[in-house]
Design a protein around this motif. Sequence first.
Motif, PDB file in Angstrom:
ATOM      1  N   GLY A  85     -16.258 -53.775  -4.202  1.00  0.00           N
ATOM      2  CA  GLY A  85     -15.877 -54.382  -2.930  1.00  0.00           C
ATOM      3  C   GLY A  85     -16.733 -55.560  -2.502  1.00  0.00           C
ATOM      4  O   GLY A  85     -16.615 -56.039  -1.377  1.00  0.00           O
ATOM      5  N   THR A  86     -17.601 -56.028  -3.382  1.00  0.00           N
ATOM      6  CA  THR A  86     -18.475 -57.158  -3.073  1.00  0.00           C
ATOM      7  C   THR A  86     -18.179 -58.310  -4.029  1.00  0.00           C
ATOM      8  O   THR A  86     -17.950 -58.098  -5.220  1.00  0.00           O
ATOM      9  N   ILE A  87     -18.184 -59.523  -3.496  1.00  0.00           N
ATOM     10  CA  ILE A  87     -17.894 -60.740  -4.255  1.00  0.00           C
ATOM     11  C   ILE A  87     -19.160 -61.579  -4.321  1.00  0.00           C
ATOM     12  O   ILE A  87     -19.827 -61.786  -3.307  1.00  0.00           O
ATOM     13  N   TYR A  88     -19.455 -62.075  -5.513  1.00  0.00           N
ATOM     14  CA  TYR A  88     -20.642 -62.899  -5.736  1.00  0.00           C
ATOM     15  C   TYR A  88     -20.217 -64.273  -6.236  1.00  0.00           C
ATOM     16  O   TYR A  88     -19.469 -64.379  -7.208  1.00  0.00           O
ATOM     17  N   LEU A  89     -20.690 -65.315  -5.560  1.00  0.00           N
ATOM     18  CA  LEU A  89     -20.468 -66.700  -5.966  1.00  0.00           C
ATOM     19  C   LEU A  89     -21.839 -67.364  -6.046  1.00  0.00           C
ATOM     20  O   LEU A  89     -22.560 -67.395  -5.056  1.00  0.00           O
ATOM     21  N   CYS A  90     -22.196 -67.897  -7.171  1.00  0.00           N
ATOM     22  CA  CYS A  90     -23.499 -68.553  -7.315  1.00  0.00           C
ATOM     23  C   CYS A  90     -23.330 -69.958  -7.861  1.00  0.00           C
ATOM     24  O   CYS A  90     -22.373 -70.251  -8.566  1.00  0.00           O
ATOM     25  N   LEU A 117     -21.386 -62.041   3.662  1.00  0.00           N
ATOM     26  CA  LEU A 117     -22.506 -61.188   4.069  1.00  0.00           C
ATOM     27  C   LEU A 117     -23.820 -61.961   4.088  1.00  0.00           C
ATOM     28  O   LEU A 117     -24.625 -61.818   4.997  1.00  0.00           O
ATOM     29  N   SER A 118     -24.033 -62.760   3.038  1.00  0.00           N
ATOM     30  CA  SER A 118     -25.259 -63.555   2.983  1.00  0.00           C
ATOM     31  C   SER A 118     -25.028 -64.825   2.182  1.00  0.00           C
ATOM     32  O   SER A 118     -24.156 -64.872   1.303  1.00  0.00           O
ATOM     33  N   THR A 119     -25.822 -65.837   2.507  1.00  0.00           N
ATOM     34  CA  THR A 119     -25.770 -67.123   1.814  1.00  0.00           C
ATOM     35  C   THR A 119     -27.189 -67.614   1.591  1.00  0.00           C
ATOM     36  O   THR A 119     -28.017 -67.555   2.493  1.00  0.00           O
ATOM     37  N   THR A 120     -27.441 -68.093   0.389  1.00  0.00           N
ATOM     38  CA  THR A 120     -28.687 -68.793   0.112  1.00  0.00           C
ATOM     39  C   THR A 120     -28.322 -70.235  -0.184  1.00  0.00           C
ATOM     40  O   THR A 120     -27.453 -70.510  -1.019  1.00  0.00           O
ATOM     41  N   ILE A 121     -28.968 -71.143   0.537  1.00  0.00           N
ATOM     42  CA  ILE A 121     -28.708 -72.574   0.380  1.00  0.00           C
ATOM     43  C   ILE A 121     -29.951 -73.209  -0.227  1.00  0.00           C
ATOM     44  O   ILE A 121     -31.066 -73.016   0.272  1.00  0.00           O
ATOM     45  N   TYR A 122     -29.735 -73.932  -1.301  1.00  0.00           N
ATOM     46  CA  TYR A 122     -30.807 -74.678  -1.953  1.00  0.00           C
ATOM     47  C   TYR A 122     -30.573 -76.151  -1.623  1.00  0.00           C
ATOM     48  O   TYR A 122     -29.485 -76.672  -1.872  1.00  0.00           O
ATOM     49  N   ILE A 123     -31.573 -76.788  -1.050  1.00  0.00           N
ATOM     50  CA  ILE A 123     -31.443 -78.177  -0.633  1.00  0.00           C
ATOM     51  C   ILE A 123     -32.533 -78.995  -1.319  1.00  0.00           C
ATOM     52  O   ILE A 123     -33.678 -78.556  -1.412  1.00  0.00           O
ATOM     53  N   ARG A 124     -32.130 -80.132  -1.851  1.00  0.00           N
ATOM     54  CA  ARG A 124     -33.082 -80.923  -2.621  1.00  0.00           C
ATOM     55  C   ARG A 124     -34.217 -81.480  -1.774  1.00  0.00           C
ATOM     56  O   ARG A 124     -35.362 -81.543  -2.219  1.00  0.00           O
ATOM     57  N   VAL A 136     -23.399 -67.241  -2.586  1.00  0.00           N
ATOM     58  CA  VAL A 136     -22.741 -66.478  -1.533  1.00  0.00           C
ATOM     59  C   VAL A 136     -22.458 -65.064  -1.997  1.00  0.00           C
ATOM     60  O   VAL A 136     -22.046 -64.848  -3.133  1.00  0.00           O
ATOM     61  N   VAL A 137     -22.666 -64.116  -1.094  1.00  0.00           N
ATOM     62  CA  VAL A 137     -22.254 -62.725  -1.301  1.00  0.00           C
ATOM     63  C   VAL A 137     -21.306 -62.388  -0.151  1.00  0.00           C
ATOM     64  O   VAL A 137     -21.647 -62.610   1.018  1.00  0.00           O
TER      65      VAL A 137
END
Length: 116
Positions: A20-25, A63-70, A112-113
């Motif tokens: 039930g969880t989706i992972y986008l990286c 549910l959560s997002t990690t953002i990487y910024i240059r 993204v999760v």
Amino acid sequence: MTIERMDSNQRMSKIVKHNGTIYLCGQTAADDDNWDITEQTQRCLDKIDALLEQAGSDRNKILSTTIYIRDMKDFAAMNAVWDAWVADGEKPARACVEARMARPHILVEFSVVAAE
């Protein structure tokens, strides 16, 4: 226990679904070195919308997002696009870190999760 991998190649899957969880990286804008942080952020978020729809979800289930910024000099401009995209009351847990990117023209990248 089933793990579903969608749009896979020799290195990665664009979408992974499990329990039930989706992972986008690694969601970045397409390869164009002329786009500024605003355009790249919007293109990333559009891509995330499309991938979540393909996986049977949407941005309100993130549910959560990690953002990487240059470069953190772009933090405010990136946040302006993000804030317009995320609905009030539907804000996910979020982290944003400055990071070196795989290619010099990439200014922002999202992981993204989400729930199904």
